[in-house]
Structures are given as structure tokens and as C-alpha cells.
Write a protein that holds these residues in place. Structure first.
Motif, PDB file in Angstrom:
ATOM      1  N   ASP A   2       4.276  -9.639   1.391  1.00 11.22           N
ATOM      2  CA  ASP A   2       3.542  -8.450   1.837  1.00 11.22           C
ATOM      3  C   ASP A   2       4.114  -7.144   1.281  1.00 11.22           C
ATOM      4  O   ASP A   2       3.735  -6.063   1.702  1.00 11.22           O
ATOM      5  CB  ASP A   2       3.564  -8.372   3.375  1.00 11.22           C
ATOM      6  CG  ASP A   2       2.716  -9.467   4.001  1.00 11.22           C
ATOM      7  OD1 ASP A   2       1.857 -10.025   3.297  1.00 11.22           O
ATOM      8  OD2 ASP A   2       2.944  -9.776   5.187  1.00 11.22           O
ATOM      9  N   LYS A  45      -2.042  -4.079  -1.115  1.00 15.92           N
ATOM     10  CA  LYS A  45      -1.998  -4.438   0.313  1.00 15.92           C
ATOM     11  C   LYS A  45      -3.372  -4.285   0.940  1.00 15.92           C
ATOM     12  O   LYS A  45      -3.840  -5.144   1.697  1.00 15.92           O
ATOM     13  CB  LYS A  45      -0.990  -3.554   1.055  1.00 15.92           C
ATOM     14  CG  LYS A  45       0.455  -3.980   0.909  1.00 15.92           C
ATOM     15  CD  LYS A  45       1.332  -3.114   1.803  1.00 15.92           C
ATOM     16  CE  LYS A  45       2.793  -3.518   1.697  1.00 15.92           C
ATOM     17  NZ  LYS A  45       3.662  -2.689   2.538  1.00 15.92           N
ATOM     18  N   ARG A  46      -4.030  -3.174   0.615  1.00 14.56           N
ATOM     19  CA  ARG A  46      -5.371  -2.926   1.181  1.00 14.56           C
ATOM     20  C   ARG A  46      -6.369  -3.949   0.653  1.00 14.56           C
ATOM     21  O   ARG A  46      -7.224  -4.440   1.395  1.00 14.56           O
ATOM     22  CB  ARG A  46      -5.812  -1.507   0.839  1.00 14.56           C
ATOM     23  CG  ARG A  46      -4.988  -0.435   1.559  1.00 14.56           C
ATOM     24  CD  ARG A  46      -5.316   0.958   1.050  1.00 14.56           C
ATOM     25  NE  ARG A  46      -6.694   1.322   1.349  1.00 14.56           N
ATOM     26  CZ  ARG A  46      -7.325   2.374   0.809  1.00 14.56           C
ATOM     27  NH1 ARG A  46      -6.681   3.135  -0.068  1.00 14.56           N
ATOM     28  NH2 ARG A  46      -8.562   2.653   1.136  1.00 14.56           N
ATOM     29  N   LYS A 106      -5.641  -7.036  -0.283  1.00 13.54           N
ATOM     30  CA  LYS A 106      -5.348  -8.294   0.403  1.00 13.54           C
ATOM     31  C   LYS A 106      -5.896  -8.290   1.829  1.00 13.54           C
ATOM     32  O   LYS A 106      -6.428  -9.298   2.315  1.00 13.54           O
ATOM     33  CB  LYS A 106      -3.826  -8.531   0.446  1.00 13.54           C
ATOM     34  CG  LYS A 106      -3.221  -8.994  -0.864  1.00 13.54           C
ATOM     35  CD  LYS A 106      -1.734  -9.256  -0.636  1.00 13.54           C
ATOM     36  CE  LYS A 106      -1.055  -9.782  -1.877  1.00 13.54           C
ATOM     37  NZ  LYS A 106       0.387 -10.035  -1.643  1.00 13.54           N
ATOM     38  N   ARG A 107      -5.765  -7.133   2.483  1.00 10.97           N
ATOM     39  CA  ARG A 107      -6.247  -7.036   3.857  1.00 10.97           C
ATOM     40  C   ARG A 107      -7.758  -7.283   3.910  1.00 10.97           C
ATOM     41  O   ARG A 107      -8.265  -7.954   4.816  1.00 10.97           O
ATOM     42  CB  ARG A 107      -5.890  -5.662   4.420  1.00 10.97           C
ATOM     43  CG  ARG A 107      -5.979  -5.573   5.940  1.00 10.97           C
ATOM     44  CD  ARG A 107      -5.501  -4.235   6.467  1.00 10.97           C
ATOM     45  NE  ARG A 107      -4.117  -3.970   6.111  1.00 10.97           N
ATOM     46  CZ  ARG A 107      -3.697  -2.927   5.434  1.00 10.97           C
ATOM     47  NH1 ARG A 107      -4.574  -2.029   5.003  1.00 10.97           N
ATOM     48  NH2 ARG A 107      -2.419  -2.744   5.168  1.00 10.97           N
ATOM     49  N   HIS A 151      -8.362 -11.006   3.420  1.00 12.77           N
ATOM     50  CA  HIS A 151      -8.035 -11.755   4.622  1.00 12.77           C
ATOM     51  C   HIS A 151      -9.081 -11.558   5.718  1.00 12.77           C
ATOM     52  O   HIS A 151      -9.301 -12.444   6.540  1.00 12.77           O
ATOM     53  CB  HIS A 151      -6.661 -11.324   5.141  1.00 12.77           C
ATOM     54  CG  HIS A 151      -5.547 -11.610   4.183  1.00 12.77           C
ATOM     55  ND1 HIS A 151      -4.266 -11.115   4.350  1.00 12.77           N
ATOM     56  CD2 HIS A 151      -5.523 -12.310   3.010  1.00 12.77           C
ATOM     57  CE1 HIS A 151      -3.514 -11.516   3.336  1.00 12.77           C
ATOM     58  NE2 HIS A 151      -4.254 -12.237   2.514  1.00 12.77           N
ATOM     59  N   GLU A 152      -9.747 -10.392   5.675  1.00 14.36           N
ATOM     60  CA  GLU A 152     -10.755 -10.112   6.709  1.00 14.36           C
ATOM     61  C   GLU A 152     -12.117 -10.702   6.344  1.00 14.36           C
ATOM     62  O   GLU A 152     -12.837 -11.215   7.219  1.00 14.36           O
ATOM     63  CB  GLU A 152     -10.876  -8.601   6.907  1.00 14.36           C
ATOM     64  CG  GLU A 152     -11.806  -8.208   8.046  1.00 14.36           C
ATOM     65  CD  GLU A 152     -11.829  -6.702   8.288  1.00 14.36           C
ATOM     66  OE1 GLU A 152     -12.637  -6.269   9.139  1.00 14.36           O
ATOM     67  OE2 GLU A 152     -11.057  -5.967   7.628  1.00 14.36           O
TER      68      GLU A 152
END
Length: 507
Positions: free
Chosen positions: A400, A407-408, A410-411, A414-415
Motif C-alpha cells: 500500500d 493508491k487512489r 487501487k482504491r 477494489h471498490e
């Protein structure tokens, strides 16, 4: 150095004791007596390295006491104290071999000098032995390691220098310190020496055995092995570290010392079956009755699901629950407990690898399993489990640690991974071009956007396969695949197994 103080005036005895502690912490007051008769008796019991005695005392004076001590064959060194500088006292003392004669009141410098002289003479005495023999500690270390056979020269040296007879009995204690050996061995020696010095009538030698991560204590002068064993159980163990295990065995003669150590040491891991303050006494330990050790399969399944869900709190709770399985009041064979740990840890490491925890790949499983099977305490087993959980968490933190844009991204993956979100859609949400996002994503993660998306979907599907009873087509839909057959193909491409086979082998 073990020291006996013989002085009829309590104020002077206390003063000498205080001076000794100031000069050197290695000067241990093994006992105190108020007259020659009591001093003779204590010298027979304690066999100290040094006697500090007054001359004029009631019942029996100091010089008469020393003569009686030497007549009994106890070759201790002596410092004689007197308020008188009369030549007759000094001449009598010299006839007895006393070289240190101090006048009262005693000064710190005079006592310190006399003690240093005695210390050197004791060291010289111990050098008067066959050339290949070292100190008493070195001799016992070589005997216990099997590198030295006890020939006549060694037997004579032990007998003449220390009163140790070849055929006499010995008590052999092992204090296992494990991973704490490097930091705790000196402290362990001090604690054991201090504690055993309060037990009257014994002489002992402490041997460092680094390869066993242990301190071996050879008790070579004692009255009752049974009494000493009880005292160790209820007194000595209280002063040792939580990491230490104490073992006890008697040897029938010098030639049996190595064999006695070999009989005892394999049983030191029985501490795992009991609790940390139990003395492992051989051969009593061989008669312990054990129960059936059943592997907690359900906890393993729950642990795999927690790993898949990255639920670190749940992981810690389940590890504690697993360890508590073997602390239910029953006694289990330690080898069986350790085999359960091997099975459990192997299973969770394989699961961690399956879901892509990179740090799990770095763990050398064979070395880890050897550590488990060589463990002697529950604390060691607990530390191994804690280390693995820490590696899991650290691995996720490293994963992470990429830059804010990635990071954004990946977020968002993941969502929305189950909706089939694309690189273009994510780039639009981040107000950057798809080309820039694709380049940065590959640079930060080492894989392309599409590969990351595919692997993430498969990882989520693994969680569902292990942690739920959902049907295959339901799992496929949940992770964004409308065609179950295509999902199975992708799953096999990534893992080498079909989803059904993975589920079967992971539960």
C-alpha cells in the motif's frame, strides 16, 4: 569466590560483608559464624574458597579452627584478622599456610589487596594439573560435550583439587534459555549462583552450553538429591526468566555425566505440555500420562478465511484460540503439539502465498519448521506465530506504499472490480490521461492495469471459495465474471487449479 566470615563481633562481620560487596560483586558471602566451632561446621558444609577469620574468639579461636579445617582435608584459603601484632600469632598462621594476616581495624585497601592475592593463588592452584585440563568449568564442559574422556590424570586432578570422586553422584541441572540465551546467559548465571548459594551444604559449577542455548549446572557436593529437587521446584524457578526451562537429573559418577545430559535434554520440551514453571525431572517425566491430541481443523479454516479477508484482528484472535487448544488442562505429548503447529503454520503460509502476499514467499519454511520442532517452550511457539502475523501485516503495508495517484487508482479497483471498471474510467475519475495512468501503474506495481485487475478478482474469488459456501456461478458473478466457464479458465491460468479443486484442497 565463595567466602565464609568467622568473627565473634557482629559489627565487624557486617563491616567485612559491606567491604566485600564494594570491592567486587563476585565476592559472595556464603556464610557467617560467630566462633571457631560454628565456623568449622559451616566450612565442612559449604567448603568455601576463602575463610576470613578473627584469631581470638570464644570456644575455639581462629587458628585452632583453621588447623581443624586442614586436618579434615578441606583445602580452603584463609585471611586471618587480629587486633594484635604479636609475632606468635603470625608465625602460627604462617605454619598453617596463611599468607594474609591483617590487623584491625581493616582498611578497604588492605582487604582488597589481600583478596586479590588470594584470588591469584586460587588461580595458580588450579593450574597445577595436567596440561590438557582447563578450569573446573572447562573440564565439565568438555566432559558434557563428549570431547573429553575421564582418564586417571583428570580423575586425580578433580579429586585432589576439588574433592570430587570418580564414583560419587552428581546432580545435573539444565537451564534452557532459548532465543534469550545471548542476552540472558550472564544474568542467568548471576541468578542461579545467587539462589544456589543460599542452599546450605552444596558446591556447584555452572557451564555455558551455547549450542544448546542452555546453562548446565553440575552440583558435585550435596546431601539429598530429592531435597534439592524440591527446593529447585519451589524456590529457584521463581527467579528465572519466563523463557527458561529447568531440567533435573542425577548422574551415577563422573563417567555418567554425559549420558545423564543425553537422557534429560530430549525431554526439556515437555515444558510445552505443562507450564513455564515446572521442573522437568528425569526419569519422572517418562511416566507422565498423556491425552489424545486432536488437530483443530475448524480454526485452520477460519484462519484461512481471515487471511483472505485481511482481517488482522481476527487472525490474532484465531492464533490465540489455536494456542489455547493445547492449554485446556490436559497433558499432550509435546511432539504432537509441535506437529499441530507445523501443520497449522504450513497451511496459513500456503494460503498467504495463494492470495499474493509477497512477504509470505520470503519465509524459509523449512527453517521455520525446524525452529518449531526444536522449541522447548510455549513462548517460543508463540513468538513464531507472532512473527508470521507481523510479516503478513508488513507485506500489506508495503503493497500500500505506492504514490497517491496509484493508491487512489487501487482504491477504485477494489471498490468497483466486480462491475468491470476500465482503465479509461478510472483515469477519467482521476482527471489524468489513460496513457499516463497505465505507465505510472506499471512502474509502481510492476504489473499492467489489466493483470492487476485480473489478479485482484481471482484473490477475491479465493476468499469466497474458502470463506463461504457460495456456488461457483455466484462467486463468478460476485467478482465480475458473467460466464462461469470463462471465470474457471482465468482462475486456472492464474493459480494452476480449477476453482473447485482449490476449494477442496484449501479446506
Amino acid at each position: 569466590m565463595q567466602i565464609l566470615i568467622v568473627e565473634d563481633e557482629i559489627r565487624i562481620r557486617e563491616g567485612i560483608r559491606k567491604l566485600l560487596s564494594k570491592i567486587d560483586s563476585d565476592y559472595i558471602v556464603a556464610g557467617e559464624a560467630e566462633d571457631g566451632i560454628a565456623g568449622l561446621k559451616m566450612c565442612e558444609e559449604l567448603k568455601p574458597d576463602l575463610v576470613i577469620t578473627d584469631v581470638q574468639m570464644p570456644e575455639m579461636d581462629g587458628l585452632e579452627m583453621l588447623q581443624a579445617i586442614y586436618d579434615k582435608g578441606i583445602m580452603t584459603r584463609a585471611i586471618v584478622l587480629s587486633a594484635y601484632s604479636e609475632f606468635e600469632y603470625a608465625r602460627t598462621a604462617m605454619k598453617l599456610g596463611v599468607t594474609e594476616y591483617l590487623l584491625k581495624p581493616i582498611s578497604l585497601n588492605d582487604l582488597s589487596r589481600a583478596l586479590e592475592t588470594i584470588k591469584q593463588k586460587i588461580a595458580e592452584d588450579k593450574k597445577k594439573k595436567p596440561e590438557q585440563i582447563g578450569t573446573l568449568e572447562q573440564t565439565f564442559r568438555e566432559i558434557l560435550s563428549g570431547r573429553m574422556e575421564v582418564g586417571k590424570d583428570i580423575a586425580d586432578y578433580l579429586s585432589n583439587g576439588y574433592g570430587i570422586k570418580r564414583s560419587q553422584n552428581f546432580v545435573l541441572l539444565y537451564a534452557y534459555l532459548g532465543a534469550q540465551y545471548e542476552t540472558e546467559w550472564e544474568s542467568g548465571i548471576r541468578k542461579i549462583t545467587s539462589s544456589l548459594s543460599t542452599y546450605k551444604g552444596i558446591r556447584f559449577c555452572i557451564v555455558e552450553e551455547e549450542y544448546k542455548k542452555s546453562l548446565a549446572v553440575v552440583v558435585y557436593d550435596y546431601e539429598s538429591g530429592a531435597d534439592l529437587e524440591r527446593w529447585i521446584q519451589f524456590q529457584l524457578l521463581e527467579h528465572l526468566s519466563d523463557y527458561s526451562v529447568m531440567g533435573f537429573v542425577e548422574a551415577k559418577g563422573i563417567d555418567d555425566l554425559k549420558a545423564a545430559a543425553d537422557r534429560l535434554f530430549p525431554y526439556m520440551d515437555w515444558n510445552i505440555s505443562f507450564q513455564d514453571n515446572i521442573l522437568i525431572s528425569y526419569p519422572k517425566i517418562t511416566n507422565v500420562q498423556t491425552g489424545l491430541c486432536v488437530y483443530p481443523q475448524e480454526i485452520e479454516s477460519q484462519m484461512k478465511a481471515a487471511i483472505c479477508a485481511s482481517d488482522h484482528l481476527k487472525e490474532k484472535q484465531l492464533v490465540s484460540k489455536f494456542m489455547d487448544t493445547f492449554g485446556d488442562g490436559k497433558v499432550y505429548f509435546p511432539k504432537e503439539i509441535k506437529e499441530c503447529y507445523v501443520r497449522f503454520i504450513w497451511a496459513i503460509l500456503e494460503m498467504a502465498k495463494n492470495i499474493g502476499l509477497s512477504r509470505a514467499e520470503e519465509i524459509k519454511q523449512q527453517k521455520l519448521l525446524e525452529q518449531i520442532m526444536n522449541a522447548k517452550t510455549r513462548s517460543e511457539l508463540k513468538d513464531i506465530c507472532s512473527m508470521i502475523l507481523d510479516i503478513f501485516e508488513e507485506g500489506e503495508r508495503e503493497q500500500d506504499s505506492s504514490n497517491l495517484t496509484i493508491k487512489r487508482a487501487k482504491r477504485l479497483i477494489h471498490e468497483f472490480y466486480n462491475t468491470g471498471i476500465t482503465l479509461d474510467e478510472i483515469a477519467g475519475k482521476l482527471n489524468i490521461t489513460p496513457e499516463y495512468l497505465g505507465t505510472q501503474f506499471h512502474r509502481e506495481t510492476g504489473v499492467t492495469f489489466s493483470t492487476y485487475m485480473k489478479n485482484y478478482r481471482i484473490t477475491k474469488s479465493k476468499e469466497l471459495l474458502v470463506g463461504t459456501s457460495m456456488k461457483l456461478y455466484e462467486i463468478a458473478e460476485r467478482v465480475g465474471y458473467t460466464d462461469p466457464k470463462y471465470f474457471s479458465k482465468v482462475f486456472k491460468d492464474v493459480t494452476g487449479q480449477l476453482p473447485a479443486d482449490f476449494r477442496k484442497t484449501s479446506k
